[in-house]
Design a protein around this motif. Sequence first.
Motif, PDB file in Angstrom:
ATOM      1  N   PHE A  95     -11.517   5.250  -7.997  1.00 13.94           N
ATOM      2  CA  PHE A  95     -10.636   4.144  -8.366  1.00 13.94           C
ATOM      3  C   PHE A  95     -10.792   3.008  -7.361  1.00 13.94           C
ATOM      4  O   PHE A  95     -10.777   3.228  -6.145  1.00 13.94           O
TER       5      PHE A  95
ATOM      6  N   GLY B 292      -8.862   0.624  -6.256  1.00 15.33           N
ATOM      7  CA  GLY B 292      -7.786   0.370  -5.301  1.00 15.33           C
ATOM      8  C   GLY B 292      -7.563   1.476  -4.286  1.00 15.33           C
ATOM      9  O   GLY B 292      -6.684   1.382  -3.434  1.00 15.33           O
ATOM     10  N   VAL B 293      -8.354   2.543  -4.346  1.00 16.28           N
ATOM     11  CA  VAL B 293      -8.195   3.685  -3.433  1.00 16.28           C
ATOM     12  C   VAL B 293      -9.176   3.542  -2.274  1.00 16.28           C
ATOM     13  O   VAL B 293     -10.375   3.427  -2.475  1.00 16.28           O
TER      14      VAL B 293
ATOM     15  N   ASN C 174       0.851  -1.185   0.000  1.00 13.25           N
ATOM     16  CA  ASN C 174       0.000   0.000   0.000  1.00 13.25           C
ATOM     17  C   ASN C 174       0.885   1.232   0.000  1.00 13.25           C
ATOM     18  O   ASN C 174       2.014   1.207   0.485  1.00 13.25           O
TER      19      ASN C 174
ATOM     20  N   MET D 115      -3.872   6.965 -12.550  1.00 10.07           N
ATOM     21  CA  MET D 115      -4.621   8.056 -11.935  1.00 10.07           C
ATOM     22  C   MET D 115      -4.088   9.403 -12.417  1.00 10.07           C
ATOM     23  O   MET D 115      -4.859  10.296 -12.786  1.00 10.07           O
TER      24      MET D 115
ATOM     25  N   ILE E 229      -3.544   3.844  -1.687  1.00  5.79           N
ATOM     26  CA  ILE E 229      -3.704   2.812  -2.706  1.00  5.79           C
ATOM     27  C   ILE E 229      -3.301   1.472  -2.115  1.00  5.79           C
ATOM     28  O   ILE E 229      -2.259   1.367  -1.458  1.00  5.79           O
ATOM     29  N   HIS E 230      -4.103   0.453  -2.374  1.00  5.46           N
ATOM     30  CA  HIS E 230      -3.805  -0.906  -1.913  1.00  5.46           C
ATOM     31  C   HIS E 230      -3.700  -1.828  -3.118  1.00  5.46           C
ATOM     32  O   HIS E 230      -4.523  -1.748  -4.035  1.00  5.46           O
TER      33      HIS E 230
ATOM     34  N   CYS F 290       0.874  -0.665  -7.302  1.00  6.17           N
ATOM     35  CA  CYS F 290       0.592   0.666  -6.744  1.00  6.17           C
ATOM     36  C   CYS F 290       1.157   1.746  -7.662  1.00  6.17           C
ATOM     37  O   CYS F 290       0.494   2.753  -7.946  1.00  6.17           O
TER      38      CYS F 290
ATOM     39  N   CYS G 102      -9.214   9.226   0.411  1.00  9.25           N
ATOM     40  CA  CYS G 102      -8.867  10.376  -0.420  1.00  9.25           C
ATOM     41  C   CYS G 102      -9.150  11.628   0.402  1.00  9.25           C
ATOM     42  O   CYS G 102     -10.287  11.857   0.808  1.00  9.25           O
TER      43      CYS G 102
ATOM     44  N   THR H 127      -4.125  10.133  -1.432  1.00  9.35           N
ATOM     45  CA  THR H 127      -4.904   8.917  -1.618  1.00  9.35           C
ATOM     46  C   THR H 127      -4.125   7.751  -1.020  1.00  9.35           C
ATOM     47  O   THR H 127      -2.898   7.768  -0.977  1.00  9.35           O
TER      48      THR H 127
ATOM     49  N   MET I  64      -1.002   1.973 -10.757  1.00 13.42           N
ATOM     50  CA  MET I  64      -2.280   2.619 -10.483  1.00 13.42           C
ATOM     51  C   MET I  64      -2.096   4.129 -10.337  1.00 13.42           C
ATOM     52  O   MET I  64      -2.895   4.912 -10.853  1.00 13.42           O
ATOM     53  N   ALA I  65      -1.039   4.550  -9.654  1.00 11.72           N
ATOM     54  CA  ALA I  65      -0.771   5.987  -9.512  1.00 11.72           C
ATOM     55  C   ALA I  65      -0.530   6.617 -10.880  1.00 11.72           C
ATOM     56  O   ALA I  65      -1.019   7.725 -11.158  1.00 11.72           O
TER      57      ALA I  65
END
Length: 160
Positions: free
Chosen positions: A90, A92-93, A68, A128, A113-114, A121, A96, A111, A124-125
Motif C-alpha cells: 500500500f 501510504g504504508v 500518521n 487494507m 500509515i501516513h 488514515c 510493516c 503498519t 486506508m486502514a
Amino acid sequence: MLTDVDKKVVAAIQGDIPISQRPYKELAESIGISEAQFLEAVRKLHDQGVIRRFGATIRHQKSGFSANAMVAWNVDEAKVHEVGKIFAGFKGVSHCYRRNPVSTWPYNLYTMIHAQAQEECVEMAREMAHTVGVEDYNLLFSKRELKKTSMEYFPSDDDD
C-alpha cells in the motif's frame, strides 16, 4: 566479521550523505580511503547483507503528511506473511512489522500509515482490512514526535 574499514564506511553512510557531484568521494576522503575502496566496501557490505538499502529520513509533517497512525493488526498467524506483503504494497504504508502478541495485546502485525488527515488514515486502514479480510485492528495516532533519528551502529571518531 567486519573490518575496521567496513566499520568506518558504515559510520560514514549512517548519517547525512553530502549533496554533491561525488558524495562517496567526500565520504571516502573523510575516512582516509579512495572512492573506489569506499564503493567496493559498500558493495561488499550489501552483498553480505550487512547493508540492505539506503533510505531517506523524511519529516512527514514538513512534507505535507500531517497525520500518521501505527495500526496494530490481529492476523491469523498462518497468513501473517502473506498479509504483511499485501500491506507493505500500500502506497501510504512506510513500515510493516510482525511482532509477538501478548495475552493482553493480541496484535501481531503492525503498519505505519501516513496521510494528510486522520480520516484518510482511517479510510486506508478500512481498505487494507477489507482487502485481506482482517476485522480486528487498532489505529494508534501520533500526537507529537518526541524523537526521530536513525540508529548509529558505529559512531565515528568525530562524535567524541
